[in-house]
Design an enzyme around this catalytic site. Structure first.
Site, PDB file in Angstrom:
ATOM      1  CD  GLU A 139      42.142 -32.869   9.813  1.00 12.50           C
ATOM      2  OE1 GLU A 139      43.195 -33.528   9.735  1.00 12.50           O
ATOM      3  OE2 GLU A 139      41.866 -32.139  10.771  1.00 12.50           O
ATOM      4  CE1 TYR A 181      37.352 -39.192  37.670  1.00  9.83           C
ATOM      5  CE2 TYR A 181      39.486 -39.371  38.748  1.00  9.83           C
ATOM      6  CZ  TYR A 181      38.114 -39.169  38.810  1.00  9.83           C
ATOM      7  OH  TYR A 181      37.512 -38.962  40.033  1.00  9.83           O
TER       8      TYR A 181
END
Length: 206
Positions: free
Chosen positions: A73, A119
């Site tokens: 990948e 966050y």
């Protein structure tokens, strides 16, 4: 840090992510950008058992230079390095809740997770959903390349997240934050919940 130190650091971060249960078996891969190339974890490697000498070194065309054969990948990481200049590291995991959310129907492909926690907004922001392609398909790199300039992270349908950062620690911490935010989102499925307002989101965006 020099290349040798970065190899050590990749092993350390890989162990931490593995110990947290975010990359079972031989899943997931990590990379760091250097001045004259980039380091990537090898194919079929367990992130909890990495050895510095096994880390793959590649050039910016994706050609292996040294180390073990790189992850299949690699092109997903290269898409970020080629299209997002500030990206100095990339983390791809098969973490449980991120994968679970990536399998849900009806997700918004432009921003597939609502803004629930501050966050998540600060470290990830809009999270595009990349259409499904088999693991190892170069189409995934092409899809990421279309989104990398504007988005620090993407979610691969039925697969998992790919997260970039200005440092390896930043990318790893953002990936952990993403997993926790998607866990919250998944646990809230079928329930009424209070997300952040557009004004609150705007205040948090970098």
């Amino acid at each position: 840090m020099n290349a040798s130190q970065w190899r050590e650091r990749l092993c350390t971060v890989g162990r931490r992510l593995y110990q947290r249960g975010l990359c079972p078996g031989t899943s997931g891969n990590l990379s760091v950008r250097l001045e004259d190339g980039w380091l990537l974890t090898p194919t079929r490697s367990c992130l909890g058992e990495l050895l510095p000498e096994d880390i793959s070194l590649l050039d910016f065309q994706g050609n292996p230079i040294s180390g073990k054969p790189p992850s299949k990948e690699a092109f997903m990481h290269l898409a970020y390095y080629q299209h997002r200049p500030e990206a100095r590291a990339v983390v791809h995991l098969h973490s449980t809740f991120a994968v679970a959310v990536s399998c849900l129907q009806g997700l918004n492909p432009e921003s597939c997770v609502p803004f629930i926690t501050p966050y998540f907004v600060m470290q990830i922001g809009d999270l595009p959903l990349v259409p499904y392609h088999r693991p190892g398909s170069t189409h995934l790199g092409q899809e990421i390349a279309l989104r990398a300039a504007k988005h620090t992270a993407v979610l691969l349908a039925n697969h998992g997240p790919v997260v970039s950062g200005r440092s390896l620690d930043e990318a790893a911490y953002a990936t952990e934050e993403l997993e926790e935010a998607l866990k919250v989102f998944f646990l809230l499925q079928g329930r009424s919940f209070q997300g952040l307002t557009p004004e609150q989101v705007a205040e948090l965006r970098p």
